[in-house]
Design a protein around this motif. Structure first.
Motif, short mmCIF file in Angstrom:
data_model
loop_
_atom_site.label_atom_id
_atom_site.label_comp_id
_atom_site.label_asym_id
_atom_site.label_seq_id
_atom_site.Cartn_x
_atom_site.Cartn_y
_atom_site.Cartn_z
N GLU A 152 0.66 -2.93 35.03
CA GLU A 152 0.27 -2.62 33.65
C GLU A 152 0.63 -3.78 32.73
OE1 GLU A 152 2.19 1.02 32.65
OE2 GLU A 152 0.82 2.24 33.86
N LEU A 153 1.77 -4.38 32.95
CA LEU A 153 2.19 -5.50 32.13
C LEU A 153 1.22 -6.68 32.28
CD1 LEU A 153 4.33 -6.60 30.20
CD2 LEU A 153 5.59 -7.41 32.19
N GLU A 154 0.81 -6.96 33.51
CA GLU A 154 -0.13 -8.05 33.73
C GLU A 154 -1.47 -7.77 33.05
OE1 GLU A 154 -0.32 -8.55 37.95
OE2 GLU A 154 1.67 -9.43 38.06
N VAL A 155 -1.94 -6.53 33.13
CA VAL A 155 -3.20 -6.17 32.48
C VAL A 155 -3.07 -6.32 30.97
CG1 VAL A 155 -4.77 -4.24 32.02
CG2 VAL A 155 -3.97 -4.66 34.34
N LEU A 156 -1.97 -5.88 30.41
CA LEU A 156 -1.78 -6.00 28.97
C LEU A 156 -1.71 -7.47 28.55
CD1 LEU A 156 0.76 -3.12 28.33
CD2 LEU A 156 -1.63 -3.21 27.61
N LYS A 157 -1.10 -8.32 29.36
CA LYS A 157 -1.06 -9.74 29.04
C LYS A 157 -2.46 -10.34 29.06
CE LYS A 157 3.61 -10.84 30.63
NZ LYS A 157 4.39 -11.57 31.64
N GLU A 158 -3.26 -9.95 30.04
CA GLU A 158 -4.63 -10.44 30.10
C GLU A 158 -5.43 -10.00 28.87
OE1 GLU A 158 -6.49 -9.33 33.78
OE2 GLU A 158 -4.98 -10.38 34.98
N ILE A 159 -5.26 -8.75 28.46
CA ILE A 159 -5.96 -8.26 27.26
C ILE A 159 -5.51 -9.04 26.04
CG2 ILE A 159 -6.19 -6.28 25.70
CD1 ILE A 159 -6.02 -4.49 28.23
N ARG A 160 -4.22 -9.28 25.92
CA ARG A 160 -3.70 -10.06 24.80
C ARG A 160 -4.28 -11.46 24.78
NH1 ARG A 160 1.97 -12.09 25.70
NH2 ARG A 160 0.67 -13.45 26.94
N ALA A 218 -7.91 -15.42 22.49
CA ALA A 218 -9.00 -16.39 22.71
C ALA A 218 -10.22 -16.01 21.86
CB ALA A 218 -9.36 -16.43 24.19
N GLN A 219 -10.51 -14.75 21.73
CA GLN A 219 -11.66 -14.32 20.91
C GLN A 219 -11.44 -14.65 19.44
OE1 GLN A 219 -12.30 -10.17 21.62
NE2 GLN A 219 -13.36 -10.49 23.58
N ARG A 220 -10.22 -14.47 18.97
CA ARG A 220 -9.94 -14.75 17.57
C ARG A 220 -10.05 -16.24 17.26
NH1 ARG A 220 -4.84 -10.86 16.51
NH2 ARG A 220 -6.01 -8.92 16.41
N SER A 221 -9.55 -17.06 18.18
CA SER A 221 -9.60 -18.49 17.93
C SER A 221 -11.00 -19.04 18.17
CB SER A 221 -8.58 -19.21 18.80
OG SER A 221 -8.92 -19.05 20.17
N GLY A 222 -11.81 -18.34 18.96
CA GLY A 222 -13.20 -18.75 19.18
C GLY A 222 -13.38 -19.87 20.17
N ASN A 223 -12.32 -20.36 20.78
CA ASN A 223 -12.50 -21.46 21.72
C ASN A 223 -11.86 -21.18 23.07
OD1 ASN A 223 -9.88 -21.63 20.98
ND2 ASN A 223 -9.97 -23.71 20.17
#
Length: 165
Positions: A134-142, A147-152
């Motif tokens: 679960e921790l690994e999945v949450l890190k990937e989502i984060r 990455a989506q916010r920064s756009g690059n």
């Protein structure tokens, strides 16, 4: 004065209600009853087997350290007797008691506690694996959201864009 009596009685009650005191009292009572069983086994089975060589009563085995050994007319012992038969009887009683306690109580309880500990560790191991996953999945989502916010980043997508099929 009554406050002190109450506190003393409350302290005494707390002392008696501690788990280890109650457990000790139970152990003493069971041990006393168990001693009778072991003594019966020694007197009824072990002593006759050992006595097959000589006498059934191990207490009669003695050695004379200073002669004349025996009993005088008044019924008092004379000389110096080493009563090694009674020592042998007590030693056999102790060994049998220790063996019975170990094989019938300690060993089964140790095996039971070992199984319980293994089950507990197995449950904790599964729980840790789930938590790590679960921790690994949450890190990937984060990471994807950053990455989506920064756009690059790798996971950045433009709004309305669809995956190519």
């Amino acid at each position: 004065m009554s406050e002190k009596k109450e506190s003393v009685l409350a302290g005494f009650k707390a002392f008696l209600m501690r788990g280890n005191v109650v457990d000790l009292a139970v152990a003493v009572v069971i041990g006393a009853a168990f001693t009778n069983i072991v003594n019966s086994i020694v007197k009824g089975i072990i002593s006759p087997v050992v006595g097959a060589i000589g006498t059934k009563n191990l207490d009669v085995y003695t050695s004379c350290l200073k002669a004349p050994c025996g009993v005088d007319a008044k019924g008092e012992p004379t000389g110096v007797n080493i009563m090694w038969g009674s020592v042998l009887n007590a030693t056999l009683t102790f060994l049998i008691t220790a063996a019975v306690v170990y094989f019938l109580m300690v060993l089964p309880m140790a095996k039971y506690l070992s199984r319980q500990e293994a089950r507990r560790k197995a449950r904790e191991g599964v729980k840790e694996t789930i938590e790590i996953t679960e921790l690994e999945v949450l890190k990937e989502i984060r990471d994807t959201l950053v990455a989506q916010r920064s756009g690059n980043g790798e996971g950045a997508r433009t709004p309305g864009a669809r995956d190519a099929v």
